[in-house]
Design a protein around this motif. Structure first.
Motif, PDB file in Angstrom:
ATOM      1  N   GLY A   1      43.256  28.533  53.489  1.00  0.00           N
ATOM      2  CA  GLY A   1      41.606  28.077  53.914  1.00  0.00           C
ATOM      3  C   GLY A   1      40.694  29.569  53.734  1.00  0.00           C
ATOM      4  O   GLY A   1      39.483  29.678  53.568  1.00  0.00           O
ATOM      5  N   VAL A   2      41.655  30.620  53.981  1.00  0.00           N
ATOM      6  CA  VAL A   2      39.866  31.926  53.790  1.00  0.00           C
ATOM      7  C   VAL A   2      40.560  31.945  52.211  1.00  0.00           C
ATOM      8  O   VAL A   2      38.791  32.778  52.753  1.00  0.00           O
ATOM      9  CB  VAL A   2      41.411  32.566  54.470  1.00  0.00           C
ATOM     10  N   GLY A   3      40.122  31.916  51.708  1.00  0.00           N
ATOM     11  CA  GLY A   3      40.690  32.232  50.508  1.00  0.00           C
ATOM     12  C   GLY A   3      38.883  31.570  49.529  1.00  0.00           C
ATOM     13  O   GLY A   3      38.084  31.383  48.696  1.00  0.00           O
ATOM     14  N   PHE A   4      39.424  29.946  50.084  1.00  0.00           N
ATOM     15  CA  PHE A   4      38.377  29.268  50.200  1.00  0.00           C
ATOM     16  C   PHE A   4      37.174  29.948  50.688  1.00  0.00           C
ATOM     17  O   PHE A   4      35.904  29.609  49.985  1.00  0.00           O
ATOM     18  CB  PHE A   4      38.280  27.629  50.577  1.00  0.00           C
ATOM     19  N   ALA A   5      37.083  29.927  52.119  1.00  0.00           N
ATOM     20  CA  ALA A   5      35.865  30.509  52.537  1.00  0.00           C
ATOM     21  C   ALA A   5      35.359  31.838  52.086  1.00  0.00           C
ATOM     22  O   ALA A   5      34.224  31.922  52.275  1.00  0.00           O
ATOM     23  CB  ALA A   5      36.201  30.848  54.358  1.00  0.00           C
ATOM     24  N   ALA A   6      35.699  32.358  51.462  1.00  0.00           N
ATOM     25  CA  ALA A   6      35.059  33.551  50.540  1.00  0.00           C
ATOM     26  C   ALA A   6      34.788  33.061  49.139  1.00  0.00           C
ATOM     27  O   ALA A   6      34.103  33.623  48.800  1.00  0.00           O
ATOM     28  CB  ALA A   6      36.612  34.868  50.528  1.00  0.00           C
ATOM     29  N   ARG A   7      34.848  32.366  48.671  1.00  0.00           N
ATOM     30  CA  ARG A   7      34.374  31.957  47.613  1.00  0.00           C
ATOM     31  C   ARG A   7      32.943  31.595  47.562  1.00  0.00           C
ATOM     32  O   ARG A   7      32.202  31.923  46.316  1.00  0.00           O
ATOM     33  CB  ARG A   7      34.778  30.471  46.948  1.00  0.00           C
ATOM     34  N   PRO A   8      32.442  30.946  48.102  1.00  0.00           N
ATOM     35  CA  PRO A   8      30.704  31.015  48.418  1.00  0.00           C
ATOM     36  C   PRO A   8      30.233  32.143  48.380  1.00  0.00           C
ATOM     37  O   PRO A   8      29.109  32.495  47.934  1.00  0.00           O
ATOM     38  CB  PRO A   8      30.221  30.440  49.839  1.00  0.00           C
ATOM     39  N   PHE A   9      30.904  33.302  48.860  1.00  0.00           N
ATOM     40  CA  PHE A   9      30.548  34.420  48.849  1.00  0.00           C
ATOM     41  C   PHE A   9      30.901  35.090  47.841  1.00  0.00           C
ATOM     42  O   PHE A   9      30.032  36.170  46.943  1.00  0.00           O
ATOM     43  CB  PHE A   9      30.834  35.311  49.896  1.00  0.00           C
ATOM     44  N   GLY A  10      31.802  35.106  46.513  1.00  0.00           N
ATOM     45  CA  GLY A  10      31.856  35.498  45.511  1.00  0.00           C
ATOM     46  C   GLY A  10      30.951  34.861  44.402  1.00  0.00           C
ATOM     47  O   GLY A  10      30.561  35.300  43.564  1.00  0.00           O
ATOM     48  N   GLY A  11      30.564  33.672  44.532  1.00  0.00           N
ATOM     49  CA  GLY A  11      29.590  32.806  43.782  1.00  0.00           C
ATOM     50  C   GLY A  11      28.096  33.318  43.932  1.00  0.00           C
ATOM     51  O   GLY A  11      26.976  33.640  42.631  1.00  0.00           O
ATOM     52  N   LEU A  12      27.830  33.616  45.319  1.00  0.00           N
ATOM     53  CA  LEU A  12      26.811  34.060  45.358  1.00  0.00           C
ATOM     54  C   LEU A  12      26.653  35.300  44.214  1.00  0.00           C
ATOM     55  O   LEU A  12      25.323  36.332  44.363  1.00  0.00           O
ATOM     56  CB  LEU A  12      26.486  34.862  46.927  1.00  0.00           C
ATOM     57  N   PHE A  13      27.480  36.205  44.757  1.00  0.00           N
ATOM     58  CA  PHE A  13      27.369  37.852  44.540  1.00  0.00           C
ATOM     59  C   PHE A  13      27.305  38.003  43.210  1.00  0.00           C
ATOM     60  O   PHE A  13      26.838  37.988  42.555  1.00  0.00           O
ATOM     61  CB  PHE A  13      28.498  38.740  44.721  1.00  0.00           C
ATOM     62  N   PHE A  14      28.503  37.084  42.412  1.00  0.00           N
ATOM     63  CA  PHE A  14      28.985  37.113  41.343  1.00  0.00           C
ATOM     64  C   PHE A  14      27.450  35.609  39.905  1.00  0.00           C
ATOM     65  O   PHE A  14      27.873  36.651  39.057  1.00  0.00           O
ATOM     66  CB  PHE A  14      30.409  36.249  40.239  1.00  0.00           C
ATOM     67  N   GLY A  15      27.619  35.241  40.630  1.00  0.00           N
ATOM     68  CA  GLY A  15      26.299  34.483  40.797  1.00  0.00           C
ATOM     69  C   GLY A  15      24.808  35.312  40.049  1.00  0.00           C
ATOM     70  O   GLY A  15      23.803  34.402  38.650  1.00  0.00           O
ATOM     71  N   TYR A  16      24.896  35.974  40.881  1.00  0.00           N
ATOM     72  CA  TYR A  16      23.359  36.941  40.801  1.00  0.00           C
ATOM     73  C   TYR A  16      24.122  37.735  39.745  1.00  0.00           C
ATOM     74  O   TYR A  16      22.697  37.755  38.799  1.00  0.00           O
ATOM     75  CB  TYR A  16      23.383  37.660  42.604  1.00  0.00           C
TER      76      TYR A  16
ATOM     77  N   LEU B   1      32.818  36.877  33.869  1.00  0.00           N
ATOM     78  CA  LEU B   1      33.627  36.313  33.496  1.00  0.00           C
ATOM     79  C   LEU B   1      35.125  37.415  33.486  1.00  0.00           C
ATOM     80  O   LEU B   1      36.296  37.017  33.516  1.00  0.00           O
ATOM     81  CB  LEU B   1      33.500  35.600  32.387  1.00  0.00           C
ATOM     82  N   LEU B   2      34.754  38.605  33.161  1.00  0.00           N
ATOM     83  CA  LEU B   2      35.502  40.173  32.488  1.00  0.00           C
ATOM     84  C   LEU B   2      35.797  39.677  34.392  1.00  0.00           C
ATOM     85  O   LEU B   2      37.088  39.957  34.728  1.00  0.00           O
ATOM     86  CB  LEU B   2      34.808  40.977  31.069  1.00  0.00           C
ATOM     87  N   ILE B   3      35.446  40.219  34.751  1.00  0.00           N
ATOM     88  CA  ILE B   3      34.960  41.164  36.473  1.00  0.00           C
ATOM     89  C   ILE B   3      35.803  40.031  37.089  1.00  0.00           C
ATOM     90  O   ILE B   3      37.114  40.411  37.779  1.00  0.00           O
ATOM     91  CB  ILE B   3      33.993  41.055  37.446  1.00  0.00           C
ATOM     92  N   THR B   4      36.032  38.542  37.279  1.00  0.00           N
ATOM     93  CA  THR B   4      36.376  37.764  37.744  1.00  0.00           C
ATOM     94  C   THR B   4      37.899  37.051  37.434  1.00  0.00           C
ATOM     95  O   THR B   4      38.458  37.382  38.365  1.00  0.00           O
ATOM     96  CB  THR B   4      36.110  36.496  37.888  1.00  0.00           C
ATOM     97  N   ILE B   5      38.243  37.628  36.386  1.00  0.00           N
ATOM     98  CA  ILE B   5      39.963  37.561  36.117  1.00  0.00           C
ATOM     99  C   ILE B   5      40.247  38.696  36.393  1.00  0.00           C
ATOM    100  O   ILE B   5      41.315  37.679  36.328  1.00  0.00           O
ATOM    101  CB  ILE B   5      39.874  36.592  34.381  1.00  0.00           C
ATOM    102  N   ALA B   6      39.731  39.899  35.510  1.00  0.00           N
ATOM    103  CA  ALA B   6      40.857  40.635  36.768  1.00  0.00           C
ATOM    104  C   ALA B   6      40.845  40.348  38.229  1.00  0.00           C
ATOM    105  O   ALA B   6      42.027  40.995  38.729  1.00  0.00           O
ATOM    106  CB  ALA B   6      39.792  42.174  36.378  1.00  0.00           C
ATOM    107  N   LEU B   7      40.200  40.337  39.002  1.00  0.00           N
ATOM    108  CA  LEU B   7      40.217  40.762  39.863  1.00  0.00           C
ATOM    109  C   LEU B   7      41.051  39.600  41.056  1.00  0.00           C
ATOM    110  O   LEU B   7      41.908  39.625  41.631  1.00  0.00           O
ATOM    111  CB  LEU B   7      38.776  39.737  40.693  1.00  0.00           C
ATOM    112  N   MET B   8      40.890  38.203  40.664  1.00  0.00           N
ATOM    113  CA  MET B   8      41.802  36.848  40.470  1.00  0.00           C
ATOM    114  C   MET B   8      43.630  36.836  40.354  1.00  0.00           C
ATOM    115  O   MET B   8      44.041  37.259  41.234  1.00  0.00           O
ATOM    116  CB  MET B   8      41.733  35.676  39.742  1.00  0.00           C
ATOM    117  N   GLY B   9      43.458  38.106  39.209  1.00  0.00           N
ATOM    118  CA  GLY B   9      44.911  38.346  38.759  1.00  0.00           C
ATOM    119  C   GLY B   9      44.881  38.814  39.468  1.00  0.00           C
ATOM    120  O   GLY B   9      46.444  39.250  39.417  1.00  0.00           O
TER     121      GLY B   9
ATOM    122  N   ILE C   1      41.579  36.650  50.764  1.00  0.00           N
ATOM    123  CA  ILE C   1      40.216  37.015  50.256  1.00  0.00           C
ATOM    124  C   ILE C   1      39.599  37.831  48.736  1.00  0.00           C
ATOM    125  O   ILE C   1      38.693  37.249  48.742  1.00  0.00           O
ATOM    126  CB  ILE C   1      39.607  38.000  51.578  1.00  0.00           C
ATOM    127  N   LEU C   2      40.403  38.451  48.169  1.00  0.00           N
ATOM    128  CA  LEU C   2      39.931  38.768  47.162  1.00  0.00           C
ATOM    129  C   LEU C   2      39.794  38.089  46.073  1.00  0.00           C
ATOM    130  O   LEU C   2      39.288  37.632  45.044  1.00  0.00           O
ATOM    131  CB  LEU C   2      40.902  40.275  46.929  1.00  0.00           C
TER     132      LEU C   2
END
Length: 452
Positions: free
Chosen positions: A76-91, A102-110, A138-139
Motif C-alpha cells: 500500500g505504501v507504494g500506492f500512497a507514493a503514486r499521487p506524489f509521483g503523478g503530481l511531480f511528473f505530471g507537471y 516516460l523515459l524517467i518513470t520507466i528507469a525509476l520503476m525498473g 516508495i521509489l
C-alpha cells in the motif's frame, strides 16, 4: 508563455488532430505497451510476493497474520507514493512534454524493482531489509504514479479520433503481458520447494526486470513528441502551472476520474492479491497451495489481452460511458456469486471466477477508460489531470484494499463475505459515477477546456 486556459483556434488545431503519422503511432503504441508490461510485471510480482512470501521473509516477528498485514502495508505504501509521483511528473509532462516523463518513470520503476531482488531478509539483517523494502517500494510508486498516465496521454494524443478507444486500449495489452510474465513466474516458483523459494529463488523475478528496462528505454529514446503538445508549443499555450489550472477548473472531472477508477482498480487488486492470499493462507480454501492463484491470474491475463481491446473498440462505437456503466454493473452483480463459488473448493471453478472477474468485469471498465480519462481534460493540464485521477483512486482502491481486506479477513475468521462486500462497494461507486460522467467519444484533444 501563458498560464491561462485559452482555447486554441479550431482551424489551426484540426490538421494536427486529423493527420496521423503511422510511424509515430506505431512507436507510441510499442513504447506505451512495454512500459505497461514493466509496470504490471512489477505490480504482480510485488503483489504476489506480498501475498505469499514477503511476510515471513521480512516481518517474521509479527506472527502469521501480522506479517501478512505488514507485507500488504508495504504494498500500500507504494500506492500512497503514486499521487506524489503523478503530481511531480505530471507537471513535467504538461510543462516540458510527454516523452521525457516516460523515459524517467520507466528507469525509476525498473531500477527499484531490480534492487528489491538484492535486499537482505530478516534472518540475514533483521529489520534493515524491511526498511529498505519500504524505501524501494516508495521509489517504485513514484515512477508508477505517472507511467500509466503518460501512456494513456501519449497514445490518445497520437491516435486517430474515430478509433481512439481501440488504439488507446492497445498499450494495455502490455498490462496483460506484464501479468503473464509476473503471474507465470510465480506460478512456476510456486511449484518449487518452499525452502528453496524463500532461500533465494524469490529474488529471480525482481532481478529479471532489468531486461524489460533495457528494452523499454531503447524504444522510448526514439519517441517523438505528441502532435497535441507540439500545437500547444506552436501557439505558445504551454502552461507554467498545470496544477493551478487543474485546481481552478478541473476538480469535478478529477473526482469523476477517481470514482470511475474505484471499481476497476479496486477489483483488480482484490482478484490479483487479496483473493490469492485468501485461498493460500492458513485456514484458507486451498491452504498452503501457492500455485492456484498465480495460475488463475495467468489464464485470466490471456483472455484480458483480447477483451481490453474489444471493450476499447466497442466504446468507439457505442460510447465510453455506456460500456463503462454496464461493466461496473456486471462487476457489482458478480461479486457475491463469484466469491461464494471460490469457497466450494474446486480449482476449475476458482479459475473460471478469476477469468470472468478480471477479463470481463475489470476489462469492461479498463477498455473505455484508456481513452476516456485523457478525453476528460484539456490539453494544457491533461497529463496532470489523468495522473491525479488515476493515482488518488489507486491509493484507496488498489493500494490499501489488500491490507484492509487482510485485516478484515483476520477478524472475521477468513469469511468470503469480506471479499464480496468489498468488490460490490467499489463497483457500486464506479456505476454511480457513470451517471455524472460526460460522454467524451470523438472529442478534439487540442481543446484546452475540459469535457463537460
Amino acid at each position: 508563455m501563458t498560464t491561462q486556459p485559452l482555447r486554441l483556434d479550431r482551424a489551426a488545431a484540426a490538421p494536427a488532430e486529423e493527420k496521423v503519422d503511422p510511424d509515430q503511432l506505431r512507436r507510441a503504441t510499442l513504447a506505451s505497451s512495454v512500459g505497461s508490461a514493466l509496470e504490471y510485471y512489477d505490480f504482480y510480482i510485488y503483489g504476489l510476493a506480498s501475498a505469499l512470501i514477503f511476510g515471513p521473509l521480512f516481518f517474521a516477528p509479527l506472527g502469521t497474520s501480522g506479517a501478512l498485514i505488514a507485507s500488504f502495508a508495504t504494498y500500500g505504501v507504494g500506492f500512497a507514493a503514486r499521487p506524489f509521483g503523478g503530481l511531480f511528473f505530471g507537471y513535467i509532462g504538461d510543462r516540458f512534454g510527454r516523452k521525457h516523463v516516460l523515459l524517467i518513470t520507466i528507469a525509476l520503476m525498473g531500477t527499484a524493482s531490480f534492487a528489491i531482488g538484492l535486499l537482505p531478509t530478516y534472518s540475514q539483517a533483521g529489520m534493515v531489509g524491511a526498511v529498505l523494502l519500504v524505501i524501494l517500494r516508495i521509489l517504485q510508486g513514484l515512477g508508477a504514479g505517472a507511467e500509466q498516465a503518460g501512456a494513456t496521454t501519449l497514445i490518445s494524443e497520437v491516435a486517430p479520433r474515430k478509433r481512439r478507444g481501440f488504439f488507446a486500449a492497445l498499450p494495455f495489452v502490455g498490462i496483460q503481458i506484464g501479468t503473464l510474465l509476473g503471474a507465470g513466474t510465480f506460478a512456476l516458483l510456486g511449484m518449487a520447494n518452499p525452502e528453496v523459494l524463500e532461500g533465494g529463488l524469490w529474488r529471480v523475478p525482481f532481478l529479471a526486470s532489468i531486461l524489460l528496462i533495457g528494452v523499454a528505454v531503447y524504444i522510448r529514446l526514439r519517441l517523438k513528441e505528441t502532435p497535441v503538445f507540439q500545437e500547444l508549443a506552436k501557439h505558445e499555450n504551454v502552461t507554467k502551472n498545470p496544477l493551478g489550472i487543474l485546481w481552478r477548473n478541473s476538480k469535478k472531472n478529477v473526482l469523476i476520474g477517481i470514482g470511475l477508477r474505484m471499481g476497476e482498480n479496486g477489483n483488480s487488486s482484490i482478484y490479483s492479491s487479496l483473493l490469492v492470499s485468501f485461498m493460500a493462507m492458513k485456514g484458507g480454501v486451498f491452504e498452503g497451495d501457492k500455485f492456484i492463484g498465480p495460475a488463475g491470474l495467468l489464464i485470466a491475463a490471456g483472455f484480458s489481452a483480447v477483451l481490453v481491446i474489444f471493450f476499447g473498440a466497442l466504446s468507439d462505437r457505442v460510447g465510453r460511458v455506456k460500456v463503462y456503466r454496464y461493466g461496473a454493473l456486471f462487476q457489482l452483480l458478480f461479486s457475491f456469486p463469484a466469491f461464494y463459488m471460490i469457497t466450494l473448493g474446486h480449482v476449475w471453478l476458482v479459475w473460471a471466477v478469476m477469468v470472468v472477474g478480471i477479463s470481463i468485469g475489470v476489462q469492461s471498465m479498463l477498455g473505455p477508460q484508456c481513452a476516456m480519462l485523457p478525453e476528460l481534460f484539456g490539453s494544457t493540464h491533461r497529463f496532470t489531470g489523468v495522473a491525479m485521477s488515476r493515482e488518488i483512486s489507486a491509493v484507496f482502491a488498489g493500494g490499501f484494499a489488500p491490507m484492509i481486506g487482510a485485516g478484515l479477513l483476520a477478524v472475521t475468521n477468513q469469511s468470503w463475505l469480506v471479499l464480496a462486500v468489498y468488490s460490490l462497494v467499489l463497483a457500486s461507486i464506479s456505476f454511480a459515477t457513470t451517471f455524472v460522467t460526460p460522454e467524451t467519444v470523438g472529442r478534439d484533444l487540442n481543446l484546452v477546456e475540459d469535457a463537460s
